[in-house]
Design a protein around this motif. Structure first.
Motif, PDB file in Angstrom:
ATOM      1  N   THR A 111       0.826  -1.208   0.000  1.00 51.33           N
ATOM      2  CA  THR A 111       0.000   0.000   0.000  1.00 51.33           C
ATOM      3  C   THR A 111       0.859   1.256   0.000  1.00 51.33           C
ATOM      4  N   ALA A 112       1.939   1.242   0.785  1.00 52.35           N
ATOM      5  CA  ALA A 112       2.829   2.410   0.843  1.00 52.35           C
ATOM      6  C   ALA A 112       3.513   2.633  -0.499  1.00 52.35           C
ATOM      7  N   HIS A 113       3.916   1.537  -1.160  1.00 57.87           N
ATOM      8  CA  HIS A 113       4.536   1.670  -2.479  1.00 57.87           C
ATOM      9  C   HIS A 113       3.551   2.284  -3.472  1.00 57.87           C
ATOM     10  N   GLU A 114       2.292   1.808  -3.442  1.00 54.89           N
ATOM     11  CA  GLU A 114       1.278   2.348  -4.346  1.00 54.89           C
ATOM     12  C   GLU A 114       1.021   3.821  -4.067  1.00 54.89           C
ATOM     13  N   ASN A 115       0.900   4.163  -2.777  1.00 57.81           N
ATOM     14  CA  ASN A 115       0.661   5.551  -2.409  1.00 57.81           C
ATOM     15  C   ASN A 115       1.824   6.452  -2.823  1.00 57.81           C
ATOM     16  N   LEU A 116       3.049   5.938  -2.675  1.00 61.92           N
ATOM     17  CA  LEU A 116       4.212   6.728  -3.064  1.00 61.92           C
ATOM     18  C   LEU A 116       4.179   7.008  -4.567  1.00 61.92           C
ATOM     19  N   GLY A 117       3.758   6.010  -5.343  1.00 61.31           N
ATOM     20  CA  GLY A 117       3.622   6.231  -6.779  1.00 61.31           C
ATOM     21  C   GLY A 117       2.607   7.319  -7.087  1.00 61.31           C
ATOM     22  N   ASP A 118       1.481   7.322  -6.359  1.00 66.04           N
ATOM     23  CA  ASP A 118       0.464   8.354  -6.555  1.00 66.04           C
ATOM     24  C   ASP A 118       0.993   9.740  -6.199  1.00 66.04           C
ATOM     25  N   VAL A 119       1.764   9.812  -5.111  1.00 70.60           N
ATOM     26  CA  VAL A 119       2.317  11.100  -4.695  1.00 70.60           C
ATOM     27  C   VAL A 119       3.311  11.612  -5.731  1.00 70.60           C
ATOM     28  N   TYR A 120       4.161  10.721  -6.230  1.00 68.90           N
ATOM     29  CA  TYR A 120       5.097  11.126  -7.277  1.00 68.90           C
ATOM     30  C   TYR A 120       4.344  11.593  -8.525  1.00 68.90           C
ATOM     31  N   ALA A 121       3.238  10.932  -8.826  1.00 71.78           N
ATOM     32  CA  ALA A 121       2.434  11.346  -9.982  1.00 71.78           C
ATOM     33  C   ALA A 121       1.885  12.754  -9.784  1.00 71.78           C
ATOM     34  N   LYS A 122       1.433  13.057  -8.579  1.00 69.07           N
ATOM     35  CA  LYS A 122       0.916  14.388  -8.293  1.00 69.07           C
ATOM     36  C   LYS A 122       2.031  15.426  -8.398  1.00 69.07           C
ATOM     37  N   LEU A 123       3.208  15.108  -7.848  1.00 66.38           N
ATOM     38  CA  LEU A 123       4.335  16.038  -7.942  1.00 66.38           C
ATOM     39  C   LEU A 123       4.717  16.267  -9.398  1.00 66.38           C
ATOM     40  N   ALA A 124       4.670  15.196 -10.195  1.00 61.87           N
ATOM     41  CA  ALA A 124       4.958  15.331 -11.617  1.00 61.87           C
ATOM     42  C   ALA A 124       3.917  16.215 -12.292  1.00 61.87           C
ATOM     43  N   SER A 125       2.652  16.019 -11.930  1.00 66.11           N
ATOM     44  CA  SER A 125       1.569  16.835 -12.498  1.00 66.11           C
ATOM     45  C   SER A 125       1.792  18.316 -12.209  1.00 66.11           C
ATOM     46  N   GLN A 126       2.189  18.620 -10.973  1.00 63.08           N
ATOM     47  CA  GLN A 126       2.445  20.010 -10.603  1.00 63.08           C
ATOM     48  C   GLN A 126       3.610  20.586 -11.403  1.00 63.08           C
ATOM     49  N   ALA A 127       4.645  19.763 -11.611  1.00 61.65           N
ATOM     50  CA  ALA A 127       5.810  20.229 -12.361  1.00 61.65           C
ATOM     51  C   ALA A 127       5.447  20.504 -13.823  1.00 61.65           C
ATOM     52  N   TYR A 128       4.651  19.600 -14.427  1.00 63.25           N
ATOM     53  CA  TYR A 128       4.246  19.814 -15.819  1.00 63.25           C
ATOM     54  C   TYR A 128       3.323  21.028 -15.936  1.00 63.25           C
ATOM     55  N   ASP A 129       2.448  21.221 -14.947  1.00 54.33           N
ATOM     56  CA  ASP A 129       1.593  22.411 -14.940  1.00 54.33           C
ATOM     57  C   ASP A 129       2.442  23.679 -14.932  1.00 54.33           C
ATOM     58  N   LYS A 130       3.484  23.669 -14.101  1.00 56.30           N
ATOM     59  CA  LYS A 130       4.373  24.830 -14.011  1.00 56.30           C
ATOM     60  C   LYS A 130       5.087  25.056 -15.333  1.00 56.30           C
ATOM     61  N   ALA A 131       5.524  23.973 -15.971  1.00 56.87           N
ATOM     62  CA  ALA A 131       6.199  24.098 -17.267  1.00 56.87           C
ATOM     63  C   ALA A 131       5.276  24.741 -18.296  1.00 56.87           C
ATOM     64  N   LEU A 132       3.988  24.366 -18.267  1.00 55.08           N
ATOM     65  CA  LEU A 132       3.029  24.919 -19.217  1.00 55.08           C
ATOM     66  C   LEU A 132       2.689  26.378 -18.903  1.00 55.08           C
ATOM     67  N   GLN A 133       2.756  26.750 -17.631  1.00 49.92           N
ATOM     68  CA  GLN A 133       2.550  28.148 -17.272  1.00 49.92           C
ATOM     69  C   GLN A 133       3.663  29.018 -17.850  1.00 49.92           C
TER      70      GLN A 133
END
Length: 329
Positions: A111-133
């Motif tokens: 469960t922790a491994h899965e959650n960590l993947g989700d958190v990394y995905a969110k951090l990646a989403s924020q980074a790509y959003d910033k790149a598009l800004q």
């Protein structure tokens, strides 16, 4: 002793049944009553954290799970649930650190491994959003952002981390005494209440207010300053290391700043190899001051040490610097 163990198991089972049936207020009342008799019981404290989470009392639940990680750092479930609460409030760096501690404690904790993947995905989403800004014509970033959003199954790019419902074990020490620091709780299967309600999924938080966003930025800056301090120490770059300390740093023995700095320089540069890691950092910012508590993993040719450390920091000339440091929790 057997009777005492059975009573603890019965209490946990009863609380689990109340929680499973939706009687959250009754479950909280019963767990508080049991904790009044056994305030150090890890299972009961974990259940209270679950109940507070169900009641959307996130701040109180964070306090419960944080204290559990302090008292029982070998248990992975409190770290996982702490990460879920951090993620639900948009504190993804804190969530990542907590999940990494859960996995370090139990590398097979799926469960922790899965959650960590989700958190990394969110951090990646924020980074790509910033790149598009910064560049709205960046088609590569657009594609990656779409892929990440599809990956987490949420059009807003949010994550849905899962809580551990009742997998924590209880210590074998008597309820009236705290277990020794070196004693690990033993697995007592009977003490696991069968809370089989669906694993909680927390919805993404709406856009943060300006004040909240500023606080999050400060916390990130503080954490980055601490990581750079540890990196300079590891690299034996004493000039960079000492630059992380404020001019009015409170030296540990009351010596002059120069005498302290000279002693630190001699000790650091005299080592053949140094490696300093920061784990499970918790940052509390108030205006231009901050407190950072973390686990410091230090190793050199002659010494390996795993200890807790607290840094009191102050923002001076736009930089976060160390005003005071002390070992221990």
């Amino acid at each position: 002793m057997l009777m005492s163990t059975q009573v603890r198991a019965d209490d946990a089972a009863d609380i689990g049944k109340l929680l499973r049936s939706g009687q959250v207020a009754e479950a909280l009342q019963k767990v508080d009553s049991a904790l009044a008799q056994r305030p150090k019981d890890a299972q009961l404290r974990f259940l209270k954290g679950l109940i507070l989470t169900e009641q959307n009392k996130s701040a109180e639940a964070i306090t419960v799970f944080s204290k559990l990680t302090d008292d029982y750092p070998e248990l992975p479930e409190p770290y996982n649930n702490l990460a879920v609460l951090y993620a639900s409030s948009g504190q993804y760096d804190k969530a990542r650190a907590a999940l990494e501690m859960a996995i370090r404690t139990n590398p097979t904790y799926g469960t922790a491994h899965e959650n960590l993947g989700d958190v990394y995905a969110k951090l990646a989403s924020q980074a790509y959003d910033k790149a598009l800004q910064l560049d709205s014509s960046n088609n590569t970033a657009k594609l990656k952002l779409t892929l990440v959003k599809n990956l987490v199954g949420n059009t807003t790019g949010g994550t849905n981390p899962k809580t551990a419902t009742a997998a924590v074990t209880t210590p074998t020490a008597p309820a009236s005494t705290a277990p020794a620091a070196s004693t690990k709780p033993a697995v007592v299967a009977a003490n696991k209440p069968e809370v089989d309600k669906p694993e909680a999924k927390l919805a993404p938080k709406p856009a943060a207010s300006t004040a909240t966003a500023a606080t999050d930025r400060d916390e990130e800056e503080v954490l980055k300053a601490v990581e750079n301090w540890a990196k300079a120490w590891s690299n034996k770059d004493t000039n960079a290391y000492l630059a992380h300390y404020a001019k009015d740093f409170q030296t540990p023995k009351g010596e002059t700043h120069k005498a302290w700095a000279d002693e630190r320089r001699n000790r650091i540069e005299g080592k053949g190899r140094i490696n300093v890691k920061i784990e499970a950092a918790k940052v509390d910012v108030e205006g231009n001051t901050a407190t950072v508590k973390f686990r410091q993993i230090y190793s050199s040719d002659q010494l390996t040490a795993n200890s807790r450390k607290t840094l009191h920091m102050i923002k001076q000339d736009g930089k976060w610097q160390i005003k005071q440091e002390r070992a221990g929790s």
